[in-house]
Design a protein around this motif. Structure first.
Motif: not given
Length: 186
Positions: A38-56
């Protein structure tokens, strides 16, 4: 009897494997992500983060690794001249520790430059490295900035010590080299 039992077991296994094979259906994939990543983009939105942001923010209670400050002068002749003219030691006289500076100098610099800064280290005496300058050579305007810049990037055959010495240690060595230079000029 034992040999016959072994042959029978082997024959049953062979029949079992060949009878279960069907070429009309695909084989099982035990780890499909290894075959179809599965290809991921470095700065794509993700459901892995609580707010959907790129970093925490770092986890609470985590310990930062060092106080890294980037050295913004480039590794060029112009950068060397800029450092030579403008860079000063941020350590004041109470923070400079010549004992520690000597220990670091002896480990990293003394093997080539000599323990007195006269360019007669063990490698020079054994003719493994030639042309290591003394700190009091005429025509060499060594300044605080030029010493730090050369420790950070290296110059000519001398390599960089930026990975071996942190920023504070580089400044301690710089102060100790200035002390050696002053002693040689007496």
């Amino acid at each position: 009897m034992k040999i016959a039992t072994k042959y029978i077991v082997v024959a049953i296994l062979l029949v079992g494997f060949t009878s279960c094979q069907k070429n009309s259906r695909p084989n099982y994939q035990y780890m499909p992500n290894m075959y179809e990543p599965i290809g991921y983009e470095a700065y794509q939105e993700s459901d892995a983060f609580a707010n959907g942001v790129e970093a925490q923010l770092p986890a609470e209670g985590s310990i930062p690794r060092g106080n890294f400050m980037p050295y913004e002068i480039e590794d060029t002749n112009e950068g060397y001249e800029l450092a030579k003219a403008s860079l000063t030691n941020p350590l004041d006289s109470t923070q400079v520790d010549f004992v520690r500076g000597k220990e670091l100098y002896d480990v990293y610099c003394g093997i080539c430059h000599g323990n007195k800064g006269n360019g007669q280290g063990k490698l020079v005496q054994r003719e493994k490295i030639l042309g290591v300058p003394s700190y009091d050579d005429a025509g060499r305007a060594i300044t605080t900035g030029s010493i730090y810049h050369v420790i950070y990037y290296g110059k000519n055959t001398m390599g960089s010590y930026a990975n071996q010495l942190n920023e504070e240690e580089r400044w301690q060595v710089t102060a100790y080299v200035e002390k050696l230079k002053a002693e040689l000029e007496k």
